[in-house]
Design a protein around this motif. Structure first.
Motif, PDB file in Angstrom:
ATOM      1  N   SER A   1      -6.402   4.974  -6.862  1.00  0.00           N
ATOM      2  CA  SER A   1      -7.412   6.009  -6.657  1.00  0.00           C
ATOM      3  C   SER A   1      -7.477   6.934  -7.874  1.00  0.00           C
ATOM      4  O   SER A   1      -6.744   6.760  -8.848  1.00  0.00           O
TER       5      SER A   1
ATOM      6  N   TYR B   1      -3.298   7.185  -3.964  1.00  0.00           N
ATOM      7  CA  TYR B   1      -3.380   5.923  -3.237  1.00  0.00           C
ATOM      8  C   TYR B   1      -3.214   4.751  -4.200  1.00  0.00           C
ATOM      9  O   TYR B   1      -3.880   4.687  -5.243  1.00  0.00           O
TER      10      TYR B   1
ATOM     11  N   PHE C   1       0.863  -1.183   0.000  1.00  0.00           N
ATOM     12  CA  PHE C   1       0.000   0.000   0.000  1.00  0.00           C
ATOM     13  C   PHE C   1       0.899   1.231   0.000  1.00  0.00           C
ATOM     14  O   PHE C   1       1.968   1.238   0.631  1.00  0.00           O
TER      15      PHE C   1
ATOM     16  N   TYR D   1       0.771   5.821  -0.169  1.00  0.00           N
ATOM     17  CA  TYR D   1       0.103   7.116  -0.292  1.00  0.00           C
ATOM     18  C   TYR D   1       1.155   8.157  -0.638  1.00  0.00           C
ATOM     19  O   TYR D   1       2.222   8.206  -0.008  1.00  0.00           O
TER      20      TYR D   1
END
Length: 832
Positions: free
Chosen positions: A763, A735, A709, A711
């Motif tokens: 995203s 993201y 993951f 960001y």
């Protein structure tokens, strides 16, 4: 949209408490353990890499690294180290482990070939199949991930084979924090696919740590692993091959000392047919030859489009004596490809009154041109390496690399225009078609163009010398590299463009195949190349560099690293099509430092790391307020990063969690000048910060997990008023997420049968983001993939379904690029 804020002090307190508790619990659990180290070689004294080793009757063990070494922790006691193979007498070595101490066992020699080593019997649940124990390229020093203060991700060939991934671009879906924006264009100089990493554009420009430039997509037939090295990395890799966000390094397969053969064939929808060969054979006692090659034909999910590619990667390893060895390699890619649709904005989204893809009427399955409008590309890379071992502690590596890219042909793309613009363009005899139909709304038309290359060439050579050492000085271990590097680029790239009229964006009665080779050839013949209609990139550059890096074990748990590069860049000038100078030569000298710290609360299991990394680039000259061409200042990107790396539970839980911040200076920006004329200054700044997490786990023997993951928060902090404070349109989705779970049936069931399931999330992506042009977003997407495989000693079958749900999704930066729909693949492989 809620802005990203720095991690609050309360959260730091929680993290600190969690780390303390984790440290206490793991330290308590492992307080009675010791460490076992050693090295494994074959009967011919060749290093035995990726060999599983375990303690008999336990679940403790590991696999050897690229140089045959192993290290793992286990409870105190007396054991037998076991190495067991199919059809080969197993090896047993007694060892006594003492709590809190390191035991080094004598070198273990096994009477087996490398091909037999690949058939290791699993004797303990210790092998995390998707991890790489040591990297020799990420720091130009052989280091385990927990010893490297820089974060990086590795995608192994085992994972690619299981997922049936055939190119490097698709393989990177398994690395967190990196996102594809463009597929490879096939144009010389463009390189392979375009990605965004930590907010900056990057490409796959490195091969085994040095230059390996490409033009088309990169076939994975010769890939052993792919390393995504995060953050500015100019200290060790220079400025011409890296970006401020990091770099992608592909590590290739190497010859070994016994015979081996793998033949594979894949079929799939969209007319996919792919044939591969991996042949290895000894040529005498000290020479080995290996050939990896693939032929790939594929159609398109759209009504037009096809690609034919051929790749061949021969390599020859020569062991002159115990101290001197040579490796000769070639990498050849050939392709004839139709362009994939790229939609640019001729008129701004604000002028068109649109903000998202659903506001448009793009036909997802329409290529908008005939597939005989194609481009030919060729990349030929040659490598030579000489290694000399002065002693067990001091080695020399001399490397030569020659990269040559070529392309010729058309590359169609399309402009999105307002209806008013479309009407204006039809008044031009070049773009005129029959009268435009009167359609309601806006954005009903596209303006067809191409940007072709005319026998474009980009050549590069690199010569590099590395001296690696491993010494104890003053009671501290020093692992260091000292290097010299020379790179030359010689560009003779010729781009030119033509227009092919305005057409409806979605009209079932319109013949879009009329944009074909006949029309392109006719248009090119009517518009011969001149300085007025070409865009030449003709230049020569030389880069001379020296660098050094030292990794210092201050204690067995506290490691510091320091490095510095001195880089002299010489631009020999740029030239027009007729050879006359376009910009004056200039030279620049840069210094690039790096620092790192590592503390291991739990030895060889948990590392707290921090780093300062630097990247720099030598931008092209620009025009100042006086109308003069000015040699630019060096752009500098400085990163600070901190986080945690882990290899817990005997290597079953591996991962990295990090926070970074990158500040970029000397960005070119535009200011209003007198009389309304814009001027350029080079005092802009940009900031990129974010969070990344990666986990590679083997919780039980039959399950392997890869997940990540990230960001990223990027913005212009000092820029044109048009983009001040906004996210760059090259930064991609804020993201990103990836995961893959693999399950193999236990040994007692059907041996070799397994299934896998995974996917990627991104995203929303602002591909246009400014005050004057407005904002245009690509939608978020989740793409799922699945596979089934049956892997035995002599054969392998695999069935994969990519984009399982047939998702319509887009990538791009400043562009809208439709991506492939559901594809089913079936592969059969014979192994000898």
């Amino acid at each position: 949209m809620k802005r990203f804020q720095p991690i609050p002090s309360q959260l730091f307190t929680v993290f600190t408490a969690l780390f303390i508790l984790l440290n206490i619990s793991i330290t308590y659990a492992q307080s009675s353990r010791g460490t076992v180290r050693g090295k494994v070689v074959t009967g011919k004294n060749q290093v035995a890499s990726n060999v599983s080793i375990g303690l008999e009757g336990t679940n403790f063990g590991t696999t050897t690294n690229e140089i045959g070494e192993f290290s793992f922790r286990a409870p105190a006691g007396s054991y037998q180290i076991i190495i067991s193979y199919v059809g080969v007498e197993r090896v047993e070595v007694p060892v006594t482990i003492i709590a809190g101490q390191t035991v080094t066992v004598p070198q273990i020699a096994v009477n087996a070939s490398m091909s037999q080593l690949s058939e290791v019997n699993i004797i303990a649940s210790r092998a995390n199949r998707f991890t790489a124990r040591i990297s020799t390229d990420a720091a130009k020093i052989p280091l385990a991930p927990l010893e490297n203060s820089q974060s990086y991700s590795t995608v192994t060939s085992s994972l690619l084979k299981e997922q049936q991934v055939f190119n490097v671009e698709d393989a990177l879906r398994n690395a967190p924090g990196i996102q594809k924006m463009w597929d490879a264009t096939g144009r010389a100089g463009d390189g392979g696919g375009y990605f965004t990493l930590r907010g900056f554009v990057t490409q796959t420009r490195l091969r085994n740590g040095i230059a390996g430039l490409v033009t088309s997509g990169i076939d994975a037939v010769n890939i052993e692993k792919i390393e995504v090295i995060k953050g500015p990395s100019a200290t060790l890799f220079g400025s011409t091959l890296t970006s401020f966000g990091g770099l992608v390094n592909r590590v290739t397969k190497k010859p070994y000392e016994t015979f081996g053969l793998e033949l594979g064939h894949t079929v799939g929808n969209y007319d996919l047919n792919r044939t591969t060969i991996d042949l290895n054979t000894p040529l005498g006692s000290n020479v080995a030859f290996r050939l990896n090659s693939a032929y790939n034909y594929e159609g398109s999910f759209q009504n037009y489009g096809k690609s034919r590619t051929f790749s061949a990667a021969p390599s020859l390893a020569i062991k002159a004596n115990d101290k001197l060895s040579f490796l000769l390699e070639a990498e050849m890619f050939y392709g004839r490809n139709s362009a994939k649709p790229f939609f640019f904005f001729y008129d701004s989204p604000k002028a068109m009154g649109i903000t998202k893809v659903s506001d448009l009427n793009i036909d997802y399955k329409n290529a908008y041109s005939n597939d005989n409008v194609s481009s030919y590309s060729r990349s030929l890379n040659y490598f030579a390496e000489a290694k000399y071992k002065f002693s067990e502690k001091l080695t020399s590596q001399t490397v030569f690399s020659s990269s040559n890219s070529f392309s010729n042909g058309a590359s169609p793309y399309y402009y999105l225009v307002t209806d008013a613009r479309a009407i204006d363009l039809t008044r031009d005899p070049i773009t005129k078609i029959s009268p435009l139909p009167d359609l309601p709304g806006e954005a009903n038309y596209i303006y067809r163009n191409d940007q072709s290359t005319a026998n474009s060439k980009l050549g590069a050579i690199e010569i590099q010398e590395n001296i690696n050492g491993d010494f104890n000085i003053g009671g501290m271990r020093h692992r260091f590299v000292v290097g010299l590097d020379f790179q030359r680029q010689n560009s003779n790239q010729i781009f030119f463009g033509n227009a092919y009229g305005v057409v409806p964006i979605n009209d079932p009665n319109f013949d879009y195949s009329s944009f074909n080779k006949l029309l392109v050839d006719k248009t090119n013949a009517a518009n011969p190349l001149t300085s007025a209609n070409t865009y030449p990139y003709i230049y020569k550059t030389n880069t001379y560099s020296a660098y050094a890096s030292d990794v210092i074990n201050l204690t067995d748990r506290f490691i510091a690293s320091v490095g510095l590069r001195v880089d002299r860049f010489e631009n020999k000038g740029t030239f027009k099509l007729d050879g006359t100078p376009d910009a004056k030569p200039f030279g620049q000298t840069a210094f690039s430092p790096k620092f790192g710290l590592i503390y291991q609360p739990v030895k060889d299991a948990l590392s707290l790391f921090a780093n300062y990394q630097n990247g720099f680039q030598n931008p092209a000259p620009y025009t100042d307020a006086n109308g003069q061409t000015v040699a630019p200042k060096i752009q500098n990107a400085n990163q600070i990063e901190g986080g945690v790396k882990m290899a817990l539970f005997n290597g079953k839980l591996n991962g990295t969690v990090s926070y970074y911040r990158i500040n970029l200076t000397n960005v070119l920006r535009t200011l209003p000048g007198s009389g309304g004329q814009a001027i350029q200054v080079q005092d802009g700044t940009q900031n990129s910060k974010g969070f990344e997490a990666e986990v590679i786990a083997n919780p039980i023997p039959s399950i392997n997990i890869v997940a990540g993951f990230s960001y990223n928060d990027s913005k212009f902090t000092k820029a044109d008023a048009d983009v001040q404070g906004l996210r760059p349109n090259t930064a991609g989705s804020p993201y990103l997420g990836n995961f893959y779970v693999s399950y193999r049936l236990p040994e007692s069931a059907v041996k070799g049968l397994g299934v896998g399931f995974g996917g990627n999330y991104a995203s929303k992506n602002k591909i246009i983001n400014s005050v004057s042009q407005g904002t245009f977003e690509l939608p978020s997407y989740t793409v799922l993939n699945s596979n089934v495989f049956y892997d035995r000693a002599k054969y392998r079958f695999g069935l994969s379904v990519n984009n399982l749900t047939n998702k319509h999704y887009y990538t791009g930066y400043t562009t809208i690029n439709p991506q492939r729909l559901r594809q089913v693949l079936l592969t059969a492989t014979y192994k000898l």
